[in-house]
Design a protein around this motif. Structure first.
Motif, PDB file in Angstrom:
ATOM      1  N   SER A  32     160.335   1.254 117.266  1.00  0.00           N
ATOM      2  CA  SER A  32     161.685   2.150 117.089  1.00  0.00           C
ATOM      3  C   SER A  32     162.560   2.389 116.029  1.00  0.00           C
ATOM      4  CB  SER A  32     163.014   0.715 118.458  1.00  0.00           C
ATOM      5  OG  SER A  32     162.525  -0.540 117.680  1.00  0.00           O
ATOM      6  N   MET A  33     161.708   1.782 115.236  1.00  0.00           N
ATOM      7  CA  MET A  33     162.360   1.878 113.595  1.00  0.00           C
ATOM      8  C   MET A  33     161.880   3.638 113.220  1.00  0.00           C
ATOM      9  SD  MET A  33     162.431  -0.761 110.274  1.00  0.00           S
ATOM     10  CE  MET A  33     164.212  -0.657 110.345  1.00  0.00           C
ATOM     11  N   ALA A  34     160.564   3.629 113.634  1.00  0.00           N
ATOM     12  CA  ALA A  34     160.487   4.990 114.081  1.00  0.00           C
ATOM     13  C   ALA A  34     160.114   6.105 112.752  1.00  0.00           C
ATOM     14  CB  ALA A  34     160.901   5.880 115.180  1.00  0.00           C
ATOM     15  N   CYS A  35     159.936   5.425 111.591  1.00  0.00           N
ATOM     16  CA  CYS A  35     159.776   5.827 110.397  1.00  0.00           C
ATOM     17  C   CYS A  35     158.845   6.676 110.157  1.00  0.00           C
ATOM     18  CB  CYS A  35     160.369   5.071 109.422  1.00  0.00           C
ATOM     19  SG  CYS A  35     159.162   4.142 109.380  1.00  0.00           S
ATOM     20  N   ALA A  36     157.505   6.970 111.177  1.00  0.00           N
ATOM     21  CA  ALA A  36     156.755   7.718 110.822  1.00  0.00           C
ATOM     22  C   ALA A  36     156.928   9.200 110.931  1.00  0.00           C
ATOM     23  CB  ALA A  36     155.705   7.479 110.867  1.00  0.00           C
ATOM     24  N   HIS A  37     157.891   9.974 109.803  1.00  0.00           N
ATOM     25  CA  HIS A  37     158.528  11.787 110.250  1.00  0.00           C
ATOM     26  C   HIS A  37     157.119  12.514 110.163  1.00  0.00           C
ATOM     27  CE1 HIS A  37     161.813   9.741 111.846  1.00  0.00           C
ATOM     28  NE2 HIS A  37     162.123   9.265 110.587  1.00  0.00           N
ATOM     29  N   GLY A  38     156.992  13.208 110.608  1.00  0.00           N
ATOM     30  CA  GLY A  38     156.355  14.440 110.523  1.00  0.00           C
ATOM     31  C   GLY A  38     157.317  15.959 109.948  1.00  0.00           C
ATOM     32  N   VAL A  39     156.481  16.544 108.855  1.00  0.00           N
ATOM     33  CA  VAL A  39     157.261  18.135 108.776  1.00  0.00           C
ATOM     34  C   VAL A  39     155.953  19.201 109.904  1.00  0.00           C
ATOM     35  CG1 VAL A  39     157.353  20.079 107.124  1.00  0.00           C
ATOM     36  CG2 VAL A  39     158.196  17.380 106.426  1.00  0.00           C
ATOM     37  N   ASP A  40     156.896  19.366 110.534  1.00  0.00           N
ATOM     38  CA  ASP A  40     155.894  20.332 111.529  1.00  0.00           C
ATOM     39  C   ASP A  40     155.252  21.383 111.520  1.00  0.00           C
ATOM     40  OD1 ASP A  40     154.363  18.795 114.084  1.00  0.00           O
ATOM     41  OD2 ASP A  40     157.025  17.434 113.900  1.00  0.00           O
ATOM     42  N   GLU A  41     154.369  22.189 112.027  1.00  0.00           N
ATOM     43  CA  GLU A  41     153.414  23.708 111.547  1.00  0.00           C
ATOM     44  C   GLU A  41     154.291  24.515 110.134  1.00  0.00           C
ATOM     45  OE1 GLU A  41     156.492  24.583 115.072  1.00  0.00           O
ATOM     46  OE2 GLU A  41     155.113  24.725 116.517  1.00  0.00           O
ATOM     47  N   PHE A  42     154.181  23.406 109.271  1.00  0.00           N
ATOM     48  CA  PHE A  42     154.507  23.610 107.452  1.00  0.00           C
ATOM     49  C   PHE A  42     152.761  24.227 107.611  1.00  0.00           C
ATOM     50  CE2 PHE A  42     153.826  22.485 103.176  1.00  0.00           C
ATOM     51  CZ  PHE A  42     154.765  22.611 102.734  1.00  0.00           C
ATOM     52  N   ALA A  43     153.285  25.816 106.479  1.00  0.00           N
ATOM     53  CA  ALA A  43     152.703  26.660 106.191  1.00  0.00           C
ATOM     54  C   ALA A  43     151.702  26.438 105.394  1.00  0.00           C
ATOM     55  CB  ALA A  43     152.893  28.139 106.708  1.00  0.00           C
ATOM     56  N   LEU A  44     150.728  26.044 104.894  1.00  0.00           N
ATOM     57  CA  LEU A  44     150.653  25.611 103.704  1.00  0.00           C
ATOM     58  C   LEU A  44     150.231  26.856 102.364  1.00  0.00           C
ATOM     59  CD1 LEU A  44     147.711  23.821 104.900  1.00  0.00           C
ATOM     60  CD2 LEU A  44     150.227  22.816 102.993  1.00  0.00           C
ATOM     61  N   ARG A  45     150.503  26.268 101.469  1.00  0.00           N
ATOM     62  CA  ARG A  45     150.796  27.794 100.066  1.00  0.00           C
ATOM     63  C   ARG A  45     149.405  28.050  99.769  1.00  0.00           C
ATOM     64  NH1 ARG A  45     156.717  27.289  98.277  1.00  0.00           N
ATOM     65  NH2 ARG A  45     155.973  25.183  97.877  1.00  0.00           N
ATOM     66  N   THR A  46     148.792  26.826  98.703  1.00  0.00           N
ATOM     67  CA  THR A  46     148.035  26.436  98.243  1.00  0.00           C
ATOM     68  C   THR A  46     146.447  26.197  98.319  1.00  0.00           C
ATOM     69  OG1 THR A  46     148.056  24.317  97.500  1.00  0.00           O
ATOM     70  CG2 THR A  46     149.084  25.856  96.145  1.00  0.00           C
ATOM     71  N   GLY A  47     145.585  26.330  97.979  1.00  0.00           N
ATOM     72  CA  GLY A  47     144.354  25.572  98.138  1.00  0.00           C
ATOM     73  C   GLY A  47     142.975  25.539  99.614  1.00  0.00           C
ATOM     74  N   SER A  59     151.443  23.372  89.469  1.00  0.00           N
ATOM     75  CA  SER A  59     150.351  23.312  88.411  1.00  0.00           C
ATOM     76  C   SER A  59     149.556  22.005  89.104  1.00  0.00           C
ATOM     77  CB  SER A  59     150.231  23.160  86.849  1.00  0.00           C
ATOM     78  OG  SER A  59     151.408  24.357  86.367  1.00  0.00           O
ATOM     79  N   GLN A  60     151.433  21.399  89.524  1.00  0.00           N
ATOM     80  CA  GLN A  60     150.453  20.244  89.840  1.00  0.00           C
ATOM     81  C   GLN A  60     149.787  19.520  91.120  1.00  0.00           C
ATOM     82  OE1 GLN A  60     153.541  18.011  93.125  1.00  0.00           O
ATOM     83  NE2 GLN A  60     153.468  16.003  91.519  1.00  0.00           N
ATOM     84  N   LEU A  61     149.586  20.974  91.928  1.00  0.00           N
ATOM     85  CA  LEU A  61     148.812  21.129  92.902  1.00  0.00           C
ATOM     86  C   LEU A  61     147.805  21.387  93.065  1.00  0.00           C
ATOM     87  CD1 LEU A  61     149.318  20.501  96.377  1.00  0.00           C
ATOM     88  CD2 LEU A  61     151.475  20.486  95.180  1.00  0.00           C
ATOM     89  N   GLU A  62     147.585  22.494  91.572  1.00  0.00           N
ATOM     90  CA  GLU A  62     145.995  22.704  91.230  1.00  0.00           C
ATOM     91  C   GLU A  62     145.438  21.809  90.704  1.00  0.00           C
ATOM     92  OE1 GLU A  62     144.138  25.380  91.607  1.00  0.00           O
ATOM     93  OE2 GLU A  62     142.865  24.851  90.237  1.00  0.00           O
ATOM     94  N   LEU A  63     145.956  20.574  89.794  1.00  0.00           N
ATOM     95  CA  LEU A  63     145.499  19.318  89.325  1.00  0.00           C
ATOM     96  C   LEU A  63     144.950  19.053  90.037  1.00  0.00           C
ATOM     97  CD1 LEU A  63     145.508  17.785  86.846  1.00  0.00           C
ATOM     98  CD2 LEU A  63     147.032  16.850  87.514  1.00  0.00           C
ATOM     99  N   MET A  64     145.747  18.775  91.866  1.00  0.00           N
ATOM    100  CA  MET A  64     144.912  17.497  93.240  1.00  0.00           C
ATOM    101  C   MET A  64     144.090  18.879  93.625  1.00  0.00           C
ATOM    102  SD  MET A  64     145.947  15.790  95.215  1.00  0.00           S
ATOM    103  CE  MET A  64     146.572  14.932  94.817  1.00  0.00           C
ATOM    104  N   HIS A  65     143.668  19.709  93.456  1.00  0.00           N
ATOM    105  CA  HIS A  65     142.916  20.958  94.087  1.00  0.00           C
ATOM    106  C   HIS A  65     141.521  21.032  92.910  1.00  0.00           C
ATOM    107  CE1 HIS A  65     145.344  22.553  96.998  1.00  0.00           C
ATOM    108  NE2 HIS A  65     146.076  23.397  96.534  1.00  0.00           N
ATOM    109  N   GLN A  66     142.006  21.059  91.541  1.00  0.00           N
ATOM    110  CA  GLN A  66     140.901  20.268  90.776  1.00  0.00           C
ATOM    111  C   GLN A  66     140.019  18.250  91.219  1.00  0.00           C
ATOM    112  OE1 GLN A  66     142.085  20.772  86.518  1.00  0.00           O
ATOM    113  NE2 GLN A  66     142.120  23.168  86.324  1.00  0.00           N
ATOM    114  N   MET A  67     140.480  18.017  91.408  1.00  0.00           N
ATOM    115  CA  MET A  67     140.806  17.032  91.209  1.00  0.00           C
ATOM    116  C   MET A  67     139.834  16.829  92.510  1.00  0.00           C
ATOM    117  SD  MET A  67     142.829  13.308  91.815  1.00  0.00           S
ATOM    118  CE  MET A  67     144.300  13.846  90.571  1.00  0.00           C
TER     119      MET A  67
END
Lengths: 733, 127
Positions: free
Chosen positions: A349-364, A446-454
């Protein structure tokens, strides 16, 4: 939320039957499915991916008495599996997933956790990680209290454990995605009998970046019946996903029976039900007034941390920022879909596993896809957001998504990126050295590109994936920066990146981070408020007592398959009025709930004191394990100075009033007679001395030598003076 | 929407409703297994029973609670995982649990208790 709302996501199930037809079964094992009795099946399953052998192991009373379950079982099996010289990528390294005896009850919040243990690639000592999702409970309801995976497969494989049919297979799965948001969906649909059965399947997977870094995480899935999509929870810390991919595991799939409320066959169901209903009612009555977990989850503390100057900003240089409200709960309450029971196991019932729904990705590679993003949690918002000077929530969400699907720990990634950005700020890095990436503060792209490089295994992303400890050496060796300075500003201990709280002004939290078994992770002790804000533990002995009690108490969650959050992120309404402040911090009524849960499930009557004893056995064992692997002594318990005080002039000046006053009050020095550099040096001397005094007090309280080694007497007192344990500590006495 | 309408002012504490309810659904006269509960408070009687408000429906993690055609909130025991969140979240504390029972239980406005109430304090009504 409208109960009939249809969520629109990009789907990945179009070709799953053809994909499944391409699987080749490499090995198969039949077992008798069972349900736990009083919380235990009394057996575990060992799989060797090198020899394709399956072995059932009995779990006897002595094992349960000493190690309880969960993290305790994981550490015991890892101890038996590896040798002192074992490296993380040796075949004998073991990944153990164990849920614990209470895990799988449905009546009390936070009771579906799995504990994952392995030899960490980033610390070379054991790591334990506590994760939600349905895998652990379904493993237990298939018949096993732990799953161990040793050896390395020759090609990418999946392991499918069917607890209904009583069959385990090792299969190739050449066509399914490595990335978790797709892999979880594809395997869940492949192994569920029909739509109603989807919630009886859970997948463990990692992602493309885990193999190219040392900070890989595991995702544990569950099927969300309202969103009609697979969700992911992470065993984030310490690079377990890297070991997983090194073993060439693409996924673990469990298919269990339909879950009911008594599948643990508890000794006293009514006792568990009473505790559960009481907690559900507290959530109903007080959550909105207390933490608001049901609406914003752990992000409720972004604003709190910012207002107390404790939010990590720009690689922990500062503790607050004018733009922090852009990533605090006022944003997340709008981003997270409201009104869904967002538990990562039934009955939360603490139910903290929230989600952002139908999020349109911008990279990768998934640019334009519409996805559910699991989180952000506080750690991700702080680590990948404020700690990198990024206050655009859309970048934080995007970073959260790609970390998860690529199998990367958001905490390590946030601390790593903050470190890189400060290196950029100070000229240690530049565009030539990063291969063209502009790593200025606030550069979300840049942070996201670093991730995609990874994920692609290329460029500067490969270096970032090595973690802060190795980057310090790499940058210094290349002559880019001074090693001592890099050491001061690199937030890691034992090789693990620090999680996202500012400990500079709380000596006890410095110990809470750096006097830990696995490295600076706040799950052992979060005592900042008690120490800095409320000044409840003023003496070294007070702090040492807190750094004895809380790590021991919190260890217990991991032994039993529980989440820490329902312990003190909700409190009984009269907790603060009925109890003295230090007692209130322990939430005595909830500790009694845990006594009731353990005794109610196992039939073994315990007391509150026994909780600490159960934990201490495992805690001390883990400390000896660190020693066995070459760490576990005092020199590895030292924080970088950034975690203790101001390294740079800008940091000092940002809190000049506070620091000048401390010079007067603590050191009897008139600050007006000193330059900023002199004042920094005086603080450093004082703070470093003070930390050593804390270390001595804590070691004494934990029953350790001055070098941080458990004494023989401590081992005896805890009943873990087994010959091979004694042998490790004997030469250090 | 069909529901069990109560008139506590008429109640004399006979508790026939409790016996009928537990007998109807659990084949026992044990009042702790009754979906309707009568309590004496200060010389008067309070009747606690589900009013079919439906606030429990979105609380359920497995969509085991839903309204039937008559508007009555029904629990699908096949789907239910016995988590009891609906019990803790019921605004009138009318969702029940019992240590003998894995799943919670509630009034389904069947009306069995209505005819057994000598004081005519209960009736099936529409809202």
């Amino acid at each position: 939320m409208d109960e009939n709302k249809v969520f629109e996501y990009t789907r990945y199930t179009q070709d799953i039957e053809a994909m499944k037809a391409a699987h080749q079964v490499l090995a198969e094992y039949a077992f008798t499915p069972s349900l736990p009795q009083k919380g235990y099946n009394n057996r575990s399953l060992h799989i060797d991916l090198g020899t394709l052998k399956f072995t059932e192991k009995k779990i006897d009373e002595a094992m349960k008495q000493t190690f309880t379950g969960g993290r305790g079982f994981g550490l015991k099996y890892l101890w038996d599996a590896i040798k002192p010289g074992t490296k993380w990528n040796d075949p004998e390294n073991d990944i153990i997933i164990s849920p614990g005896p209470i895990c799988g009850i449905t009546q009390y919040p936070g009771a579906g956790k799995s504990l994952v243990v392995t030899l960490s690639p980033i610390t070379n000592i054991p790591i334990d990680s506590n994760v939600g999702g349905y895998f652990g409970p379904l493993l237990k309801f298939s018949g096993f209290d732990a799953l161990e995976i040793q050896g390395k497969a020759k090609e990418d494989v999946i392991i499918v454990l069917d607890g209904v049919k009583g069959k385990v297979t090792i299969e190739t799965a050449p066509q399914e995605s490595l990335d978790s948001h797709i892999a979880a969906e594809q395997f869940t649909h492949q192994y569920a009998a029909d739509e109603a059965d989807l919630r009886n399947v859970s997948v463990v997977s990692s992602g493309a970046a885990a193999a190219h870094s040392l900070i890989g995480c595991l995702n544990f899935s569950y099927y969300d019946v309202r969103r009609k999509v697979t969700r992911l929870k992470q065993a984030g810390r310490g690079g377990i996903g890297t070991v997983f991919r090194d073993k060439k595991i693409k996924a673990l799939v469990v298919h269990g029976p339909q879950v009911k409320g008594d599948m643990n066959h508890p000794a006293d169901l009514g006792r568990i039900q009473r505790a559960g209903v009481k907690l559900h009612r507290e959530m109903h009555d007080f959550d909105d007034k207390m933490c608001g977990m049901r609406k914003v989850g752990t992000t409720n503390i972004v604003g709190v941390m910012n207002s107390y100057d404790l939010l990590p900003v720009m690689n922990f240089q500062y503790g607050s920022h004018a733009d922090a409200p852009k990533i605090d709960k006022t944003t997340w309450i709008k981003q997270f879909t409201q009104g869904i029971p967002d538990g990562c196991w039934y009955g939360c019932s603490m139910a903290c596993a929230h989600g952002v729904d139908e999020f349109a990705l911008r990279t990768g590679p998934y640019k334009g896809h519409k996805v559910v993003v699991d989180g952000p949690e506080y750690e991700t918002a702080a680590g990948c957001g404020s700690n990198c000077g990024i206050f655009d929530p859309l970048w934080v969400i995007e970073c959260n998504f790609y970390c998860d699907t690529y199998g990367i720990d958001t905490i390590s990634f946030g601390t790593i990126t903050g470190f890189i950005m400060e290196c950029w700020q100070r000229g240690i890095l530049n565009a030539e050295r990063t291969g063209g990436l502009d790593m200025s503060w606030g550069k979300g792209e840049s942070q996201l590109e670093l991730m995609h490089q990874m994920a692609r295994g290329e460029g500067f992303g490969l270096i970032a994936g090595q973690g802060v400890q190795r980057m310090k050496r790499i940058f210094a060796d290349k002559g880019w920066g001074d090693f001592a300075f890099l050491t001061d500003i690199g937030l890691e201990g034992k090789g693990l990146e620090q999680s996202e709280y500012m400990s500079k002004e709380s000596l006890a939290q410095q110990g809470g981070y750096y006097l830990t078994n696995k490295g600076p992770q706040h799950d052992e002790a979060w005592v900042i408020f008690m120490d800095m804000v409320n000044n409840q533990i003023p003496t070294f002995e007070d702090k040492a007592e807190a750094l004895y009690y809380f790590p021991m108490f919190r260890t217990w969650f991991g032994l039993n398959g529980l989440c820490k959050l329902p312990w003190n992120d909700i409190e009984p309404g009269d907790n603060r009025t009925k109890n003295a402040p230090m007692d209130a911090a322990k939430v005595p009524e909830h500790v009694q709930n845990y006594v009731d849960l353990f005794s109610g499930v196992t039939g073994r009557e315990i007391t509150k004191e026994e909780i600490i004893k159960m934990s201490e056995r495992v805690y001390q064992f883990q400390r000896v394990f660190d020693l066995r692997m070459g760490k576990g002594v005092r020199k590895y318990d030292q924080p970088p100075y950034r975690a203790m005080g101001p390294v740079t002039k800008e940091e000092y000046e940002s809190r000049q009033e506070r620091y000048d006053k401390q010079l007067k009050d603590w050191m009897n020095i008139d600050p007006s007679t000193k330059s900023t550099e002199e004042k920094i040096a005086l603080h450093r001397k004082y703070r470093e001395d003070r930390y050593q005094k804390l270390v001595e007090a804590v070691y004494k309280r934990r029953g350790w030598t001055a070098d941080g080694v458990p004494t023989l007497e401590t081992l005896k007192r805890n009943g873990i003076d087994f010959p091979e344990v004694v042998e490790v500590v004997a030469k250090h006495q | 929407m069909k529901y069990l309408k109560t008139s506590p002012a008429k109640c004399q504490g006979v508790r026939a409703c409790e016996k009928t309810c537990s007998q109807t659904f659990f084949k026992t006269g044990d009042p702790s297994k009754s979906a309707i509960q009568v309590k004496e408070v200060g010389g008067k009687f309070e009747i606690n029973v589900c009013n079919q408000c439906g606030e429990c429906i979105p609380i359920c993690p497995v969509k085991a609670l839903s309204r039937n055609k008559l508007g009555v909130v029904m629990l699908d025991k096949k789907l239910c995982v016995g988590c009891l969140m609906c019990v803790g979240y019921c605004p009138t504390l009318s969702m029940r649990t019992h240590p003998d029972l894995r799943e919670p239980f509630k009034c389904v406005a069947c009306g069995a208790c209505v005819k057994d109430c000598p004081e005519k304090a209960l009736e099936i009504a529409e809202r």
